[in-house]
Design an enzyme around this catalytic site. Structure first.
Site, PDB file in Angstrom:
ATOM      1  CG  ASP A  24     -17.244 -72.677  -3.550  1.00 39.36           C
ATOM      2  OD1 ASP A  24     -16.721 -73.661  -3.651  1.00 39.36           O
ATOM      3  OD2 ASP A  24     -17.279 -71.659  -3.821  1.00 39.36           O
ATOM      4  CG  ASP A  29     -11.538 -71.214  -2.696  1.00 37.78           C
ATOM      5  OD1 ASP A  29     -10.415 -70.983  -2.865  1.00 37.78           O
ATOM      6  OD2 ASP A  29     -11.794 -72.359  -1.989  1.00 37.78           O
TER       7      ASP A  29
END
EC number: 3.1.3.3
Length: 210
Positions: free
Chosen positions: A10, A12
């Site tokens: 991922d 963020d």
């Protein structure tokens, strides 16, 4: 040469310490409001796609020129460059799939050793954000689908994939991977993942690489 394995992160709060949508919202003076909505979405309390649309609506009127300031505020997660270097040394590939935005990742990802990435796009008119997402939203299912597609494209069996994420939007990707890691994660993600990495240091993942 076929890659030996694939690591998908991922973006963020995993690849980087920040939530990019909050940094962009700061440019519109709506950072706190968007941060609260992001937190709820990452805990899985509200539908991600609906939440993203409402948060992007808060970005209406932000000039694209301000992305340079946003990029200057981004903090790569400690250990990220060590992790991507270790993956490459061992013959692997690094992918990033994000509910964030190509407008930031297209500049950032190559500097951190990422081989491929996919994120949302922000609609722009005359150099100004319209407050809408351009195209399909990268949600939890899209993350899992991209992990599978990248593995297939590179001849990597799914059991030789590692997924790393922190929020509810990462749960399907974590479940789909050969090894799913919760990183600095919300309780629901820690409960679902095979392993949890506690310190905010991605180099902690290196001993788990095949």
């Amino acid at each position: 040469m076929t890659a030996r394995f694939l690591v998908v992160l991922d973006a963020d709060s995993t690849l980087i310490r920040n939530e990019v949508i909050e940094l962009i919202a700061d440019e519109a003076g709506r950072g706190a409001e968007v941060a609260a909505a992001t937190e709820a979405a990452m805990r899985g309390e509200i539908d991600f796609a609906s939440s993203l649309r409402s948060r992007v609506a808060a970005l209406q009127g932000v000039p694209v020129a301000s992305f340079e300031r946003v990029l200057s505020r981004i903090e790569p997660t400690p250990g990220v460059r060590e992790l991507t270097a270790a993956v490459h040394e061992r013959g692997g590939l690094v992918g990033v799939v994000s509910g964030g935005f190509h407008e930031i990742l297209d500049t950032l990802a190559p500097t951190l050793g990422v081989d491929m990435w996919r994120a949302n796009r922000l609609a722009v008119e005359d150099g100004i954000l319209t407050g809408e997402v351009d195209g399909d939203i990268v949600d939890a299912q899209a993350k899992a689908d991209h992990l599978a597609a990248w593995a297939a494209e590179n001849g990597i069996p799914v059991h030789r994939t590692i997924a790393i994420g922190d929020g509810a939007n990462d749960l399907k990707m974590i479940a789909a991977a050969g090894l799913g890691l919760a990183f600095n994660a919300k309780p629901a993600v820690r409960a679902a993942a095979m392993m949890s990495v506690g310190p905010v240091d991605l180099s902690q993942v290196i001993p788990l690489l095949p």
